[in-house]
Write an enzyme that holds these catalytic residues in place. Sequence first.
Site, PDB file in Angstrom:
ATOM      1  N   ASP A 132       0.819  -1.207   0.000  1.00 25.40           N
ATOM      2  CA  ASP A 132       0.000   0.000   0.000  1.00 25.40           C
ATOM      3  C   ASP A 132       0.856   1.263   0.000  1.00 25.40           C
ATOM      4  O   ASP A 132       0.493   2.267  -0.620  1.00 25.40           O
ATOM      5  CB  ASP A 132      -0.919  -0.001   1.229  1.00 25.40           C
ATOM      6  CG  ASP A 132      -2.025  -1.041   1.123  1.00 25.40           C
ATOM      7  OD1 ASP A 132      -2.225  -1.575   0.014  1.00 25.40           O
ATOM      8  OD2 ASP A 132      -2.675  -1.323   2.144  1.00 25.40           O
ATOM      9  N   LEU A 140      -7.683   5.031  12.175  1.00 29.27           N
ATOM     10  CA  LEU A 140      -8.333   3.899  12.832  1.00 29.27           C
ATOM     11  C   LEU A 140      -7.573   3.472  14.081  1.00 29.27           C
ATOM     12  O   LEU A 140      -8.165   3.124  15.106  1.00 29.27           O
ATOM     13  CB  LEU A 140      -8.442   2.733  11.854  1.00 29.27           C
ATOM     14  CG  LEU A 140      -9.115   1.456  12.362  1.00 29.27           C
ATOM     15  CD1 LEU A 140     -10.584   1.729  12.684  1.00 29.27           C
ATOM     16  CD2 LEU A 140      -8.994   0.341  11.337  1.00 29.27           C
ATOM     17  N   ASP A 177      -0.992  14.892  21.717  1.00 33.12           N
ATOM     18  CA  ASP A 177       0.112  14.489  20.849  1.00 33.12           C
ATOM     19  C   ASP A 177      -0.053  14.997  19.422  1.00 33.12           C
ATOM     20  O   ASP A 177       0.883  14.921  18.625  1.00 33.12           O
ATOM     21  CB  ASP A 177       0.223  12.967  20.822  1.00 33.12           C
ATOM     22  CG  ASP A 177       0.808  12.406  22.118  1.00 33.12           C
ATOM     23  OD1 ASP A 177       1.142  13.221  23.007  1.00 33.12           O
ATOM     24  OD2 ASP A 177       0.931  11.177  22.243  1.00 33.12           O
TER      25      ASP A 177
END
Length: 289
Positions: free
Chosen positions: A79, A193, A178
């Site tokens: 990917d 996700l 963060d």
Amino acid sequence: MKLTTSNEKLKQIKKAGFVLKPDSPEIKGEYNIIKNHFLNANIEVILEKNSAIMIEEEGGLELDELCNCTDFLVSIGGDGTLISVVRRSFKYNIPVLGIHQGTLGFLTDIRFSEVENFLSLMLKHEYRIDHRMMIQGSAKEQKFVAFNDIVITRKSISSMISLDAKIDGRPFNSYYGDGVIISTPTGSTAYNLSVGGPIVYPLTEAFIVTPIAPHSLTQRPLVLPADFKIEFTVTHKQGALVIIDGQDIYEINENESVIIEISDNKAKLIHRCKRNYFEVLNEKLRWGN
């Protein structure tokens, strides 16, 4: 928000430009087999220059030249390779076919063993071209496009960052933690996700804004219409890093901003007609198990 569907087909299927996974000379054997499948289907194969050098083949064209003289591009790798090819070729509006030779294979849905059969389907126009939303951003004088996400994060592991956010020039939130991920629907199954963001169907047009380890119980992911323009201003003295698809990194300083909006054009991915997104979720991410 809306769903973007397309009945587009390639004008012709005569020349394919190949880009191979970087730093993987061992891929040469698979490439040669795939190349022969294309040649047997009367499709000329032209290799990208860096890929040619890597596997010690003569010739090869720079990617810009490759985009101008081929009908579509073929990414062989994972990917990450596909994302890189899409971003680098984006301005040429050329469709990309991903052949899976990586680890996850969430976007590259054609396996090595399926290439010959898929080519026969392509020549019978039994394939589809998905139009995937891209986001564009600017910081200082730098402009960039992202296929998966733009991440604004801290420079140092020992400190948090603070960001003020605006939508179309109006304040809507402040983030302290963060960092924050601004994701496309395609990228919703990536970094987004992993930090608790929602899965959004990839042909939807929407932004997903997800805080990373926020220092507040009230901060939650947001799904926003894609016609908004979003601005994030760094209010922390140490500044921040802006990471594009996990591949390019920029530094910004206190009081500097990142402006993000939908791109006018979309990425084009070639897929099997029968590819079902929810089956991919089940296979790759154990969706529903």
